[in-house]
Design a protein around this motif. Structure first.
Motif, PDB file in Angstrom:
ATOM      1  N   ARG A 124       0.671   9.056  -6.189  1.00  9.51           N
ATOM      2  CA  ARG A 124       1.017  10.463  -6.035  1.00  9.51           C
ATOM      3  C   ARG A 124       1.648  10.999  -7.325  1.00  9.51           C
ATOM      4  NH1 ARG A 124       3.031  10.253  -1.359  1.00  9.51           N
ATOM      5  NH2 ARG A 124       5.151   9.672  -1.892  1.00  9.51           N
ATOM      6  N   HIS A 125       2.387  10.139  -8.037  1.00 11.80           N
ATOM      7  CA  HIS A 125       3.052  10.563  -9.268  1.00 11.80           C
ATOM      8  C   HIS A 125       2.190  10.366 -10.511  1.00 11.80           C
ATOM      9  CE1 HIS A 125       6.823  11.453  -7.278  1.00 11.80           C
ATOM     10  NE2 HIS A 125       6.638  10.341  -6.574  1.00 11.80           N
ATOM     11  N   ILE A 126       1.416   9.312 -10.523  1.00  9.43           N
ATOM     12  CA  ILE A 126       0.597   9.001 -11.698  1.00  9.43           C
ATOM     13  C   ILE A 126      -0.678   9.823 -11.729  1.00  9.43           C
ATOM     14  CG2 ILE A 126      -0.771   7.180 -12.809  1.00  9.43           C
ATOM     15  CD1 ILE A 126       1.321   5.188 -11.684  1.00  9.43           C
ATOM     16  N   SER A 127      -1.324   9.942 -10.578  1.00 12.08           N
ATOM     17  CA  SER A 127      -2.612  10.642 -10.498  1.00 12.08           C
ATOM     18  C   SER A 127      -2.683  11.427  -9.186  1.00 12.08           C
ATOM     19  CB  SER A 127      -3.750   9.623 -10.587  1.00 12.08           C
ATOM     20  OG  SER A 127      -4.989  10.265 -10.594  1.00 12.08           O
ATOM     21  N   PRO A 128      -1.992  12.563  -9.120  1.00 12.29           N
ATOM     22  CA  PRO A 128      -1.892  13.303  -7.858  1.00 12.29           C
ATOM     23  C   PRO A 128      -3.227  13.771  -7.278  1.00 12.29           C
ATOM     24  CG  PRO A 128      -0.835  14.504  -9.660  1.00 12.29           C
ATOM     25  CD  PRO A 128      -1.282  13.200 -10.207  1.00 12.29           C
ATOM     26  N   ASN A 129      -4.245  13.889  -8.080  1.00 13.16           N
ATOM     27  CA  ASN A 129      -5.550  14.346  -7.586  1.00 13.16           C
ATOM     28  C   ASN A 129      -6.487  13.207  -7.212  1.00 13.16           C
ATOM     29  OD1 ASN A 129      -4.819  17.065  -7.918  1.00 13.16           O
ATOM     30  ND2 ASN A 129      -5.361  16.968 -10.079  1.00 13.16           N
ATOM     31  N   SER A 130      -5.967  11.991  -7.253  1.00 18.07           N
ATOM     32  CA  SER A 130      -6.776  10.832  -6.913  1.00 18.07           C
ATOM     33  C   SER A 130      -7.136  10.841  -5.431  1.00 18.07           C
ATOM     34  CB  SER A 130      -5.999   9.556  -7.236  1.00 18.07           C
ATOM     35  OG  SER A 130      -6.638   8.430  -6.695  1.00 18.07           O
ATOM     36  N   GLY A 131      -8.284  10.328  -5.104  1.00 21.97           N
ATOM     37  CA  GLY A 131      -8.708  10.215  -3.719  1.00 21.97           C
ATOM     38  C   GLY A 131      -8.500   8.814  -3.175  1.00 21.97           C
ATOM     39  N   TRP A 132      -7.596   8.065  -3.813  1.00 25.26           N
ATOM     40  CA  TRP A 132      -7.366   6.667  -3.449  1.00 25.26           C
ATOM     41  C   TRP A 132      -7.001   6.505  -1.981  1.00 25.26           C
ATOM     42  CZ3 TRP A 132      -2.876   4.234  -1.777  1.00 25.26           C
ATOM     43  CH2 TRP A 132      -2.947   2.848  -1.716  1.00 25.26           C
ATOM     44  N   LEU A 191       0.823  -1.212   0.000  1.00 23.21           N
ATOM     45  CA  LEU A 191       0.000   0.000   0.000  1.00 23.21           C
ATOM     46  C   LEU A 191       0.857   1.262   0.000  1.00 23.21           C
ATOM     47  CD1 LEU A 191      -2.830  -1.119   2.422  1.00 23.21           C
ATOM     48  CD2 LEU A 191      -2.945  -0.900  -0.067  1.00 23.21           C
ATOM     49  N   LEU A 192       2.005   1.224   0.676  1.00 23.52           N
ATOM     50  CA  LEU A 192       2.927   2.364   0.618  1.00 23.52           C
ATOM     51  C   LEU A 192       3.446   2.574  -0.796  1.00 23.52           C
ATOM     52  CD1 LEU A 192       5.132   2.051   3.832  1.00 23.52           C
ATOM     53  CD2 LEU A 192       3.388   3.771   3.338  1.00 23.52           C
ATOM     54  N   MET A 193       3.777   1.481  -1.468  1.00 23.31           N
ATOM     55  CA  MET A 193       4.248   1.601  -2.858  1.00 23.31           C
ATOM     56  C   MET A 193       3.152   2.167  -3.746  1.00 23.31           C
ATOM     57  SD  MET A 193       6.735  -1.690  -3.486  1.00 23.31           S
ATOM     58  CE  MET A 193       5.597  -2.947  -2.952  1.00 23.31           C
ATOM     59  N   LEU A 194       1.930   1.691  -3.548  1.00 22.63           N
ATOM     60  CA  LEU A 194       0.810   2.208  -4.331  1.00 22.63           C
ATOM     61  C   LEU A 194       0.576   3.691  -4.055  1.00 22.63           C
ATOM     62  CD1 LEU A 194      -1.725  -0.731  -4.098  1.00 22.63           C
ATOM     63  CD2 LEU A 194      -0.511   0.053  -6.130  1.00 22.63           C
TER      64      LEU A 194
END
Length: 56
Positions: free
Chosen positions: A13-21, A5-8
């Motif tokens: 953060r780099h692929i989709s910084p606005n994601s609410g994941w 989960l830390l890796m994800l």
């Protein structure tokens, strides 16, 4: 599981910084407090981890 989960979190953060994941995952874990987080490698203050907070 926590390391994955830390890796994800780092990748998201780099692929989709606005994601609410991350927020959705935190809400899911709050919804089910009986889930054994320590058994999945979560530390006591896991959501303060530098990678999780974006400061690492």
């Amino acid at each position: 599981m926590f390391v994955v989960l830390l890796m994800l979190a780092h990748l998201m953060r780099h692929i989709s910084p606005n994601s609410g994941w991350k927020e959705r995952l935190e809400q899911l874990l709050e919804k089910y407090p009986s889930v054994p987080l320590m058994g999945m490698g979560f530390t006591e203050n896991w959501n303060a981890h530098p990678v999780w907070t974006g400061k690492g």
